[in-house]
Design a protein around this motif. Structure first.
Motif, PDB file in Angstrom:
ATOM      1  N   ALA A   1      -6.263   1.065   4.725  1.00  0.00           N
ATOM      2  CA  ALA A   1      -4.975   1.553   4.411  1.00  0.00           C
ATOM      3  C   ALA A   1      -5.169   3.138   4.176  1.00  0.00           C
ATOM      4  CB  ALA A   1      -5.537   1.993   2.920  1.00  0.00           C
TER       5      ALA A   1
ATOM      6  N   LYS B   1      -2.603   6.048   5.939  1.00  0.00           N
ATOM      7  CA  LYS B   1      -2.670   7.332   5.220  1.00  0.00           C
ATOM      8  C   LYS B   1      -2.822   8.607   6.635  1.00  0.00           C
ATOM      9  CE  LYS B   1      -4.549   9.861   1.338  1.00  0.00           C
ATOM     10  NZ  LYS B   1      -5.835  11.024   2.038  1.00  0.00           N
TER      11      LYS B   1
ATOM     12  N   VAL C   1       0.457  -1.531   0.256  1.00  0.00           N
ATOM     13  CA  VAL C   1      -0.045  -0.270   0.676  1.00  0.00           C
ATOM     14  C   VAL C   1       0.563   1.405   0.275  1.00  0.00           C
ATOM     15  CG1 VAL C   1      -0.363   0.511   2.576  1.00  0.00           C
ATOM     16  CG2 VAL C   1      -1.813   1.021   1.010  1.00  0.00           C
TER      17      VAL C   1
ATOM     18  N   LEU D   1      -3.820  -4.524   3.491  1.00  0.00           N
ATOM     19  CA  LEU D   1      -2.743  -3.288   2.761  1.00  0.00           C
ATOM     20  C   LEU D   1      -1.631  -3.621   1.257  1.00  0.00           C
ATOM     21  CD1 LEU D   1      -1.904  -2.994   6.833  1.00  0.00           C
ATOM     22  CD2 LEU D   1      -3.079  -1.332   4.987  1.00  0.00           C
ATOM     23  N   ARG D   2      -2.676  -4.175   0.208  1.00  0.00           N
ATOM     24  CA  ARG D   2      -1.703  -5.163   0.262  1.00  0.00           C
ATOM     25  C   ARG D   2      -1.869  -4.976  -1.269  1.00  0.00           C
ATOM     26  NH1 ARG D   2       0.038 -10.121   0.008  1.00  0.00           N
ATOM     27  NH2 ARG D   2      -1.677 -10.840   0.932  1.00  0.00           N
ATOM     28  N   LYS D   3      -3.113  -4.188  -2.223  1.00  0.00           N
ATOM     29  CA  LYS D   3      -3.395  -2.788  -2.818  1.00  0.00           C
ATOM     30  C   LYS D   3      -2.486  -1.285  -2.688  1.00  0.00           C
ATOM     31  CE  LYS D   3      -6.853  -0.528  -5.527  1.00  0.00           C
ATOM     32  NZ  LYS D   3      -7.958   0.256  -4.979  1.00  0.00           N
TER      33      LYS D   3
ATOM     34  N   ARG E   1      -0.642   2.358  -2.716  1.00  0.00           N
ATOM     35  CA  ARG E   1      -1.723   3.427  -2.926  1.00  0.00           C
ATOM     36  C   ARG E   1      -0.675   4.143  -3.201  1.00  0.00           C
ATOM     37  NH1 ARG E   1      -7.132   3.918   0.499  1.00  0.00           N
ATOM     38  NH2 ARG E   1      -6.085   5.733   0.733  1.00  0.00           N
TER      39      ARG E   1
END
Lengths: 112, 155
Positions: free
Chosen positions: B80, B84, B29, B108-110, B112
């Motif tokens: 995520a 942030k 992420v 939290l793998r995608k 960002r």
């Protein structure tokens, strides 16, 4: 690591995070102690905060910057030093027709 | 198949006590980049927009011990967005102890593109880190990118 017995007013808690949720009517507050930050449950909010009730949690939120104690964000009950209290607001100067009482730190009607 | 997560070396340097070397993995992420700062714990519920607790000065590294998912059925933000928010509040890196919530790794793998690195830690390494937190002993943390082992020469 899930505590068997929760401290104080927690409904759920854990060793590292303290309270995760509170028993009914209690307020959830985050407390920082050095490096740690834990959740605690209080019957009323600490000075400088006011209580807000939500469906799933009761929280404490900060009064405005010029206010020491308050009922709600917009209704102060005691202002910070240097401000006068008038109708729940904290003013640097009292409005016309009122005088600044430096003892109570409030704007009061002028007594003739 | 999915490439193995980039490993992180986490050097925990408590005051007046021997440093501890731990391992974690960078979450996709965020950027994979080193970071260092003072260790501070954050309660999972502190990373919500409505939360108004005292924010520490910036330049810290925050550790969040995630609870079992059923203990927070309606999270205020996705993980995520919690990461942030922590970065916006001055965290130089976010460590998630996912021992009790392995689903966090998928959340939290995608990518960002968050600029502060997010590192996942679990099991014994997480236990050691939370032990430092529990003793409330001030500590400095250095997060480094673990270099892959050099291939032996077969000349």
């Amino acid at each position: 690591n899930v505590s068997q017995g929760c401290q104080g007013g927690c409904a759920t808690c854990s060793d590292y995070n303290g309270c995760l949720s509170c028993k009914p009517r209690l307020f959830f507050v985050l407390e920082r102690i050095g490096m740690k930050q834990i959740g605690v449950c209080l019957s009323s909010c600490p000075s400088g905060y006011y209580g807000t009730r939500y469906p799933d949690i009761n929280k404490c939120a900060k009064c405005k910057a010029d206010c020491d104690t308050c009922f709600t964000r917009n209704f102060c009950t005691k202002c910070k030093s240097g401000f006068y209290l008038y109708s729940g607001k904290c003013l640097e100067k009292c409005p016309g027709g009122l005088e600044a009482n430096n003892h109570t730190m409030e704007c009061t009607s002028i007594v003739h | 198949g999915r490439s193995a997560a980039q490993k992180a070396v986490i050097r925990v340097i408590p005051l007046k006590v021997e440093p501890i070397l731990l391992e974690g993995e960078f979450a996709d992420v965020a950027e994979v980049t080193p970071a260092e700062g003072k260790l501070l714990q954050s309660h999972p519920l502190s990373l919500c927009n409505t939360s108004e607790d005292e924010h520490p000065e910036s330049g810290f590294i925050t550790i969040v011990k995630l609870e079992q998912p059923d203990r927070d059925p309606n999270p205020c933000l996705s993980l995520a967005n919690k990461a942030k928010l922590a970065g916006e509040r001055g965290a130089r890196a976010i460590l998630f102890d996912i021992t009790d919530d392995e689903s966090a790794a998928d959340q939290l793998r995608k990518p960002r593109g968050l600029s502060q690195p997010v590192v996942l830690i679990r099991g014994h390494d997480a236990e050691l880190l939370m032990g430092v937190v529990n003793k409330n002993r001030e500590a400095h943390v250095k997060i480094e990118v673990k270099e892959p082992p050099a291939w032996p020469d077969y000349d």
